[in-house]
Design a protein around this motif. Structure first.
Motif, PDB file in Angstrom:
ATOM      1  N   ARG A  51       9.534  -5.453  -8.865  1.00 61.20           N
ATOM      2  CA  ARG A  51      10.117  -6.477  -7.994  1.00 61.20           C
ATOM      3  C   ARG A  51      11.097  -5.873  -6.998  1.00 61.20           C
ATOM      4  NH1 ARG A  51      11.440 -10.715 -12.827  1.00 61.20           N
ATOM      5  NH2 ARG A  51       9.385 -11.690 -12.940  1.00 61.20           N
ATOM      6  N   SER A  54       9.014  -4.042  -4.371  1.00 66.18           N
ATOM      7  CA  SER A  54       8.277  -4.942  -3.482  1.00 66.18           C
ATOM      8  C   SER A  54       9.220  -5.788  -2.629  1.00 66.18           C
ATOM      9  CB  SER A  54       7.349  -5.842  -4.296  1.00 66.18           C
ATOM     10  OG  SER A  54       8.102  -6.680  -5.136  1.00 66.18           O
ATOM     11  N   THR A  55      10.532  -5.571  -2.725  1.00 66.58           N
ATOM     12  CA  THR A  55      11.598  -6.257  -1.971  1.00 66.58           C
ATOM     13  C   THR A  55      11.814  -7.715  -2.384  1.00 66.58           C
ATOM     14  OG1 THR A  55      10.324  -7.174  -0.099  1.00 66.58           O
ATOM     15  CG2 THR A  55      11.048  -4.874   0.094  1.00 66.58           C
ATOM     16  N   LEU A  56      11.270  -8.086  -3.546  1.00 69.16           N
ATOM     17  CA  LEU A  56      11.467  -9.452  -4.011  1.00 69.16           C
ATOM     18  C   LEU A  56      12.892  -9.649  -4.532  1.00 69.16           C
ATOM     19  CD1 LEU A  56       9.495 -11.776  -3.974  1.00 69.16           C
ATOM     20  CD2 LEU A  56       8.806 -11.198  -6.278  1.00 69.16           C
ATOM     21  N   ILE A  57      13.440  -8.624  -5.171  1.00 69.86           N
ATOM     22  CA  ILE A  57      14.854  -8.685  -5.569  1.00 69.86           C
ATOM     23  C   ILE A  57      15.574  -7.428  -5.086  1.00 69.86           C
ATOM     24  CG2 ILE A  57      14.565 -10.182  -7.582  1.00 69.86           C
ATOM     25  CD1 ILE A  57      14.569  -7.798  -9.371  1.00 69.86           C
ATOM     26  N   ARG A  58      16.882  -7.561  -4.914  1.00 65.63           N
ATOM     27  CA  ARG A  58      17.675  -6.429  -4.431  1.00 65.63           C
ATOM     28  C   ARG A  58      18.183  -5.610  -5.611  1.00 65.63           C
ATOM     29  NH1 ARG A  58      19.390  -6.547   0.658  1.00 65.63           N
ATOM     30  NH2 ARG A  58      18.736  -8.360   1.863  1.00 65.63           N
ATOM     31  N   THR A  75      14.952  -3.433   4.646  1.00 69.44           N
ATOM     32  CA  THR A  75      13.892  -4.245   4.040  1.00 69.44           C
ATOM     33  C   THR A  75      12.703  -4.459   4.983  1.00 69.44           C
ATOM     34  OG1 THR A  75      15.657  -5.368   2.868  1.00 69.44           O
ATOM     35  CG2 THR A  75      13.496  -6.355   2.707  1.00 69.44           C
ATOM     36  N   ARG A  79       8.882  -3.511   4.257  1.00 69.56           N
ATOM     37  CA  ARG A  79       7.860  -4.551   4.119  1.00 69.56           C
ATOM     38  C   ARG A  79       6.639  -4.279   4.986  1.00 69.56           C
ATOM     39  NH1 ARG A  79      11.620 -10.004   3.690  1.00 69.56           N
ATOM     40  NH2 ARG A  79      12.046  -9.722   1.466  1.00 69.56           N
ATOM     41  N   ARG A  80       6.860  -3.749   6.167  1.00 68.46           N
ATOM     42  CA  ARG A  80       5.723  -3.454   7.044  1.00 68.46           C
ATOM     43  C   ARG A  80       4.819  -2.368   6.471  1.00 68.46           C
ATOM     44  NH1 ARG A  80       8.509  -5.263  11.603  1.00 68.46           N
ATOM     45  NH2 ARG A  80      10.073  -3.639  11.595  1.00 68.46           N
ATOM     46  N   VAL A  84       1.373  -5.268  -1.260  1.00 70.27           N
ATOM     47  CA  VAL A  84       1.768  -5.684  -2.596  1.00 70.27           C
ATOM     48  C   VAL A  84       0.683  -6.575  -3.202  1.00 70.27           C
ATOM     49  CG1 VAL A  84       3.569  -6.753  -3.990  1.00 70.27           C
ATOM     50  CG2 VAL A  84       4.159  -5.701  -1.796  1.00 70.27           C
ATOM     51  N   PHE A  86       0.397  -8.787  -6.471  1.00 66.58           N
ATOM     52  CA  PHE A  86       1.117  -9.267  -7.650  1.00 66.58           C
ATOM     53  C   PHE A  86       0.153  -9.530  -8.795  1.00 66.58           C
ATOM     54  CE2 PHE A  86       3.978 -10.430  -4.197  1.00 66.58           C
ATOM     55  CZ  PHE A  86       5.163  -9.939  -4.699  1.00 66.58           C
ATOM     56  N   ALA A  88       0.251 -12.320 -10.588  1.00 70.82           N
ATOM     57  CA  ALA A  88      -0.190 -13.708 -10.389  1.00 70.82           C
ATOM     58  C   ALA A  88      -1.048 -13.759  -9.133  1.00 70.82           C
ATOM     59  CB  ALA A  88       1.024 -14.615 -10.230  1.00 70.82           C
ATOM     60  N   SER A  90      -2.375 -14.580  -5.635  1.00 71.16           N
ATOM     61  CA  SER A  90      -1.618 -15.068  -4.481  1.00 71.16           C
ATOM     62  C   SER A  90      -2.526 -15.698  -3.438  1.00 71.16           C
ATOM     63  CB  SER A  90      -0.840 -13.917  -3.847  1.00 71.16           C
ATOM     64  OG  SER A  90      -1.709 -13.100  -3.114  1.00 71.16           O
TER      65      SER A  90
ATOM     66  N   GLY B  88       1.658 -18.511  -7.054  1.00 73.24           N
ATOM     67  CA  GLY B  88       1.827 -17.129  -6.621  1.00 73.24           C
ATOM     68  C   GLY B  88       1.659 -16.905  -5.129  1.00 73.24           C
ATOM     69  N   PHE B  89       1.177 -17.926  -4.422  1.00 71.63           N
ATOM     70  CA  PHE B  89       0.962 -17.744  -2.983  1.00 71.63           C
ATOM     71  C   PHE B  89       2.267 -17.393  -2.270  1.00 71.63           C
ATOM     72  CE2 PHE B  89       1.050 -19.402   1.335  1.00 71.63           C
ATOM     73  CZ  PHE B  89      -0.070 -18.809   1.884  1.00 71.63           C
ATOM     74  N   VAL B  95       7.293 -11.357   0.500  1.00 73.18           N
ATOM     75  CA  VAL B  95       7.413  -9.909   0.697  1.00 73.18           C
ATOM     76  C   VAL B  95       6.779  -9.461   2.010  1.00 73.18           C
ATOM     77  CG1 VAL B  95       7.510  -9.457  -1.774  1.00 73.18           C
ATOM     78  CG2 VAL B  95       5.320  -9.289  -0.590  1.00 73.18           C
ATOM     79  N   ARG B 257      17.852 -16.173  -2.386  1.00 72.96           N
ATOM     80  CA  ARG B 257      16.797 -15.769  -3.320  1.00 72.96           C
ATOM     81  C   ARG B 257      17.018 -16.543  -4.604  1.00 72.96           C
ATOM     82  NH1 ARG B 257      15.330  -9.627  -1.901  1.00 72.96           N
ATOM     83  NH2 ARG B 257      15.968  -9.762   0.250  1.00 72.96           N
TER      84      ARG B 257
END
Lengths: 312, 263
Positions: A51, A54-58, A75, A79-80, A84, A86, A88, A90, B88-89, B95, B257
């Motif tokens: 996470r 993938s920049t979802l959390i810091r 970030t 991201r560019r 990613v 996941f 789950a 998406s 999950g979308f 990101v 977040r």
């Protein structure tokens, strides 16, 4: 390898969720083009690390850099450059495979003819070109996974992050995926970092960081990790495993352990041991298996715990 | 990176998704129509709005139902935020190299377009209650409904973003959003209501959205003023403020977040 040259460079990374410490000062680097695995049981910290990357959390303390860019401070740059996938799904189930990719392309600034060409190219590469106009809810689990991969790779990321990529894949599809990741690595120089709790998947990585309780407890190629144990592993199935364990020690002078109901012995010259064991305890066991150490044995050796122990 | 492409793509997705889920299209449209018919016929005998000219309650209620369609469509389209999270979308959007403003604007523009589109379909029933529309009316109504739909969708966004279950959102809808509509002058006028309710209606920002829609429907500000409807300037001003405030709120919610980002 310096942090600037590495595809992924992590140093002293810690993270807590309230009271629970999920990562405790983790560090390692991943070389460009490497297929790198984060192996660990659930709750070992690998998902938290994923996470953060993938920049979802810091990150709360320590640093994580991707291609020299800091995930916290740069970030947008990160991201560019990352793709990613996941654990789950998406995909939007109400959109077709091509529409899902088109949407993804727009988010990454791709458009028009270039985007359409790229969508066709990626769907063909994962073998989904013919189903591109089908709603993704109509696709099988394995097919969706392939579209997910195409989605993650659409904008030509230099680093691909995959969280438990083989979730919902049968063994054949899993092998295809790993072959494709290696191809990406050799042909396009894409670095892959994946998390897994499956030994078979970990075996296919060039290098592994093994995690337990928020700590990185080993870092090497699967072969080198297994070579630490050396010798052979003998696994014996019996209804009286406990009794045999103590008798193995008293009668044969060999240390054994009972794991998942099976008696396990690590030793040099496994074949000779099997013969002695079979003679000493004839009729008291069902099967006896001789093999080379697996990553599960490595995990056991390093931690003193079984891989699956204490899983919540 | 420019906002336009991601916002367009996110908004377009809203429309495509909505139109592919027939039950949603029908639900967001039919519920208000059923309300209109049941309450309209049921109350028209006992309820005579002041200065009534003919069609009675059915006509009074008509702009209220337009706003109800906006509210319901806003709810239906923002409730999908919770599903996007669960499925999950949303993670893959979070990101991506797009700002949170793009995520908010994409959703809110998409929801606004859907809401106004659904209300426009209902508008075709206006002649059945004696409201005769000319092209100018129609343009005025669509124009009036845009900021109202925008405000309601942004409000729905801000509420849905922090919810972790659709059940929670339904609860909010029942105790907050639906009463907000009931007490907006859509269902009964402020004039003549008990003084406490009159004040609640005056303080309710949606009251001015309903008033704006009413004005656009008749383009006769004097007659409506006499019936106690807020003036055009007041209705427009309050609605624009409502839209700006809810948008900022949605933006602030999305910038944080949340724990839900990780599901």
């Amino acid at each position: 390898m310096s942090a600037a040259e590495a595809a992924v460079a992590i140093e002293g990374l810690s993270h807590r969720y309230g009271e629970r410490e999920a990562l405790k000062g983790v560090g390692f680097t991943v070389a460009p083009g490497e297929v790198f695995g984060l192996l660990g049981p659930n709750g070992s910290g690998k998902t938290t690390l994923f996470r953060i990357l993938s920049t979802l959390i810091r990150p709360q303390s320590g640093s994580a850099k991707i291609l020299g860019f800091d995930v916290a401070a740069q970030t947008a740059e990160v991201r560019r450059r990352i793709g990613v996938v996941f654990q789950a799904p998406s995909l939007d189930k109400k959109l077709t495979a091509a529409e899902n990719l088109r949407h993804q392309g727009h988010l990454y600034g791709l458009r028009g003819a270039e985007l359409e060409q790229r969508i066709g190219e990626m769907l063909a590469r994962v073998g989904m070109a013919e189903r591109k106009d089908e709603l993704t809810e109509k696709l099988s689990g394995g097919q969706r996974r392939r579209v997910e991969l195409a989605k993650g790779l659409l904008h030509r990321p230099q680093v691909l992050l995959l969280d438990e990529p083989s979730t919902g894949l049968d063994p054949g599809a899993r092998r295809d995926l790993m072959r494709y990741l290696r191809e990406l690595s050799t042909k396009d120089g894409v670095t892959t970092l994946l998390t897994t709790h499956l030994m078979e998947e970990a075996e296919d990585c060039a290098r592994l960081a093994v995690f337990r309780e928020g700590q990185r407890i080993a870092l090497d190629s699967p072969a080198a990790l297994k070579a630490q144990i050396g010798g052979d592993v003998v696994s014996i199935e019996s209804d009286e495993a406990e009794a045999l364990r103590s008798e193995t020690k008293t009668k044969l002078g060999v240390e054994a352990a009972v794991l998942e109901g099976k008696l396990r012995v690590e030793c040099e010259g496994g074949a000779a041991f099997v013969e002695r064991f079979a003679q000493a305890f004839a009729g008291r066991f069902k099967t006896i298996q001789l093999g080379k150490p697996t990553l599960a044995d490595v995990f056991l050796r390093i931690t003193g715990h079984r891989f699956w122990e204490g899983e919540g | 990176m420019s906002l336009v492409l991601p916002v367009y793509s996110l908004a377009r997705r809203e429309l495509v998704r909505f139109l592919r889920q027939r039950n949603r299209v029908v639900g967001a449209f039919l519920t208000p129509v059923i309300f209109w018919l049941l309450f309209g016929f049921g109350l028209s005998g006992s309820f005579r709005p002041e200065g009534d000219t003919g069609a009675g309650y059915m006509e009074f209620f008509f702009p209220g139902v337009l706003v109800m369609i906006l509210l319901f469509t806003a709810i239906f389209s923002t409730i999908s935020i919770i599903e996007d999270r669960k499925e999950g979308f949303l993670q893959s959007v979070l990101v991506a190299p797009v700002s949170r403003s793009a995520i908010v604007l994409g959703k809110v523009f998409g929801g606004t377009a859907l809401a106004v589109g659904q209300a426009a379909v209902f508008l075709m029933l206006a002649p059945t209650v004696g409201i005769h529309l000319n092209p100018l009316n129609v343009l005025a109504i669509l124009g009036a409904m845009l900021p109202v739909a925008f405000a309601l969708t942004a409000l729905g966004f801000a509420l849905a973003w922090v919810m972790d279950s659709t059940q929670g959102y339904h609860a909010i809808m029942n105790v907050f959003l639906f009463p907000m509509w009931l007490l907006s002058g859509a269902f009964f006028p402020a004039k003549g209501a008990p003084v406490v309710l009159e004040w609640v209606i005056k303080l309710n920002p949606l009251t001015y959205g309903v008033a704006l829609t009413r004005h656009a429907l008749y383009l006769d500000p004097e007659a409506l003023r006499e019936k106690g409807v807020p003036s055009v300037a007041c209705a427009l001003g309050a609605t624009l403020v409502f839209a700006a405030v809810t948008f900022l709120w949605a933006h602030k919610a999305a910038a944080k977040r949340t724990k839900g980002d990780l599901q």
